[in-house]
Design a protein around this motif. Structure first.
Motif, PDB file in Angstrom:
ATOM      1  N   ASP A   1      31.653  27.199  42.138  1.00 57.98           N
ATOM      2  CA  ASP A   1      31.467  27.521  43.551  1.00 57.98           C
ATOM      3  C   ASP A   1      30.253  28.423  43.698  1.00 57.98           C
ATOM      4  O   ASP A   1      29.856  29.109  42.739  1.00 57.98           O
ATOM      5  CB  ASP A   1      32.719  28.220  44.098  1.00 57.98           C
ATOM      6  N   THR A   2      29.641  28.385  44.870  1.00 55.00           N
ATOM      7  CA  THR A   2      28.537  29.289  45.178  1.00 55.00           C
ATOM      8  C   THR A   2      28.755  29.912  46.546  1.00 55.00           C
ATOM      9  O   THR A   2      29.468  29.363  47.385  1.00 55.00           O
ATOM     10  CB  THR A   2      27.177  28.561  45.184  1.00 55.00           C
TER      11      THR A   2
ATOM     12  N   ASP B   1      21.386  24.256  40.539  1.00 55.17           N
ATOM     13  CA  ASP B   1      22.704  24.858  40.377  1.00 55.17           C
ATOM     14  C   ASP B   1      23.420  24.338  39.140  1.00 55.17           C
ATOM     15  O   ASP B   1      24.071  25.098  38.418  1.00 55.17           O
ATOM     16  CB  ASP B   1      23.564  24.591  41.617  1.00 55.17           C
TER      17      ASP B   1
ATOM     18  N   GLN C   1      31.243  35.516  37.196  1.00 54.25           N
ATOM     19  CA  GLN C   1      30.372  35.580  38.370  1.00 54.25           C
ATOM     20  C   GLN C   1      28.972  36.025  37.975  1.00 54.25           C
ATOM     21  O   GLN C   1      28.810  36.891  37.104  1.00 54.25           O
ATOM     22  CB  GLN C   1      30.953  36.561  39.397  1.00 54.25           C
TER      23      GLN C   1
ATOM     24  N   ARG D   1      22.358  34.629  45.886  1.00 53.38           N
ATOM     25  CA  ARG D   1      23.341  33.566  45.702  1.00 53.38           C
ATOM     26  C   ARG D   1      24.291  33.970  44.579  1.00 53.38           C
ATOM     27  O   ARG D   1      23.851  34.343  43.487  1.00 53.38           O
ATOM     28  CB  ARG D   1      22.650  32.240  45.363  1.00 53.38           C
ATOM     29  N   GLU D   2      25.574  33.894  44.853  1.00 51.71           N
ATOM     30  CA  GLU D   2      26.580  34.197  43.843  1.00 51.71           C
ATOM     31  C   GLU D   2      27.119  32.894  43.266  1.00 51.71           C
ATOM     32  O   GLU D   2      27.538  32.000  44.003  1.00 51.71           O
ATOM     33  CB  GLU D   2      27.727  35.014  44.439  1.00 51.71           C
ATOM     34  N   TYR D   3      27.085  32.793  41.941  1.00 56.65           N
ATOM     35  CA  TYR D   3      27.639  31.642  41.228  1.00 56.65           C
ATOM     36  C   TYR D   3      28.982  32.047  40.642  1.00 56.65           C
ATOM     37  O   TYR D   3      29.087  33.081  39.974  1.00 56.65           O
ATOM     38  CB  TYR D   3      26.702  31.189  40.110  1.00 56.65           C
TER      39      TYR D   3
ATOM     40  N   ASP E   1      16.059  31.858  42.820  1.00 56.25           N
ATOM     41  CA  ASP E   1      16.922  30.753  42.407  1.00 56.25           C
ATOM     42  C   ASP E   1      16.401  29.428  42.918  1.00 56.25           C
ATOM     43  O   ASP E   1      16.441  28.421  42.222  1.00 56.25           O
ATOM     44  CB  ASP E   1      18.346  30.998  42.917  1.00 56.25           C
TER      45      ASP E   1
END
Length: 410
Positions: free
Chosen positions: A349-350, A322, A308, A266-268, A316
């Motif tokens: 955003d994710t 989040d 990022q 997962r990219e934050y 996660d």
């Protein structure tokens, strides 16, 4: 030999260029209207025909699919050892060598063909706030250099000369490494030039065509089923096929019994307006201890700071929510760059991504003698595009790759 490259991203375009240079007749298929659309900022939402095609290929039933997915996740490491060539050393060693070979290949390409590398190359500064971690990096300098790593070791004061925006965090900074040529820079101009060279050399691009399925016959790929721009089915035949569709390569490969073990991350993404542009970094930063990538970006409303972080999805889901993770990213950014960005106006955003379980791009042969892989789900393809494209072109041509890498084998 007639070679069909499936996918016109950076990996597909570089594969096509080097295949053409070795004398092949190359056709590249892609669903976008423009080759290398994502790299050139021209990617659009998939058309209804493309979305229909995504579900057109045969798939397992839902219950069986979930079961298979669970088994694959549990056995992913075992499958990585059983399928393809397992890395003999740390995967990072392979990635560093591939990136170095890519830089060398890109430089040669620019010199020989006059391809521009773009105007945004400012370097990449890796920051260390942990003195022990920086000492480990110093101790490994000879090893990394032997693999082709071109990073310069910098003291904290030397890092401030390269990037004055770090002045406020001087007391926390243990040291840094600096790569003058950042392989993850915007490759738009390079991609456009490479597409031009491909067209001039006779490479055929079939844009607005979506891959539906690869059909096997007598132990080889016989043809590819496509949907054209009007949504009409068509077929394409070649003597060899290169699968370069990124994450979309996976279901096609698995339908052919070719395992491509993945992990999900997962990219934050946190984006904040700049409070004081004069204090903002000019160079992309990577916070090694906080595992953040910090970049100054342009927008119609003014420059912003984009931060990022990537976390393995399974970990996660079992850890903090989040909202807590976003707050931690903002706090870490404010500690590194106090007073630079407006955290009160941050947007969040994710995105979910898939990558190979050993983090290596999948390059090489498959069990089908005329099907080859050049795909890297979830990674920054610019890092290895030229090296991967040149290597797969040599493999398809029956030549030995110039690079020592964990290439896939049948």
């Amino acid at each position: 030999m007639r070679v069909v490259v499936l996918g016109a991203g950076l990996l597909g375009v570089t594969s096509a260029y080097y295949l053409q240079q070795l004398g092949h007749e190359v056709t590249v298929v892609d669903r976008h209207a423009t080759p290398a659309a994502k790299a050139r900022g021209m990617a659009t939402t998939a058309s209804p025909h493309a979305l229909r095609a995504a579900g057109a290929a045969p798939r397992r039933g839902k219950k069986l699919s979930r079961l298979c997915d669970g088994i694959r996740r549990g056995l992913s490491r075992l499958m990585d050892r059983a399928v393809g060539t397992p890395p003999k050393r740390d995967p990072l060693d392979h990635l560093v060598r591939l990136a170095a070979y890519s830089r060398k290949s890109a430089r040669a390409l620019r010199e020989e063909a006059g391809v521009s590398h773009g105007s945004r190359s400012t370097g990449l500064l890796n920051l260390y706030t942990d003195a022990d971690a920086f000492r480990v990096r110093i101790a490994g300098a000879t090893h990394w250099s032997s693999l082709g790593c071109e990073e310069r070791l910098l003291s904290a004061d030397e890092a401030l000369v390269v990037e004055p925006a770090l002045k406020a965090m001087r007391s926390r900074l243990a040291g840094a490494t600096y790569a003058l040529e950042d392989p993850a820079r915007d490759p738009a101009q390079f991609a456009a030039s490479l597409v031009f060279l491909c067209r001039a050399a006779g490479v055929r691009f079939m844009t607005r065509h979506t891959v539906v399925a690869l059909k096997e016959r007598d132990g080889r790929i016989d043809h590819v089923e496509l949907l054209d721009a009007a949504g009409q089915p068509t077929t394409l035949r070649g003597q060899a096929y290169v699968l370069a569709l990124g994450a979309s390569s996976v279901p096609h490969a698995e339908d052919l019994g070719i395992d491509m073990p993945l992990r999900f991350v997962r990219e934050y993404i946190v984006t904040m307006p700049l409070l004081n542009p004069a204090l903002a970094p000019r160079i992309p930063l990577r916070d090694r201890q906080g595992k953040l990538r910090i970049t100054r970006i342009e927008s119609p409303s003014g420059d912003q700071l984009r931060v990022q972080a990537i976390v393995q999805a399974g970990l996660d889901e079992e850890a903090e929510p989040d909202s807590d993770r976003f707050r931690a990213i903002v706090r870490r950014t404010e500690m590194l760059l106090p007073g630079v960005a407006d955290a009160a106006r941050a947007s969040f955003d994710t995105a979910m991504q898939a990558s190979s379980t050993n983090r290596l791009p999948m390059i090489g042969k498959t069990r089908l003698p005329n099907l080859f892989l050049n795909t890297a789900p979830g990674t920054r393809t610019w890092v290895h595009a030229c090296g991967a494209g040149k290597s797969i072109a040599r493999i398809v041509s029956g030549l030995r790759p110039e690079l020592d890498f964990a290439f896939r084998r049948p």
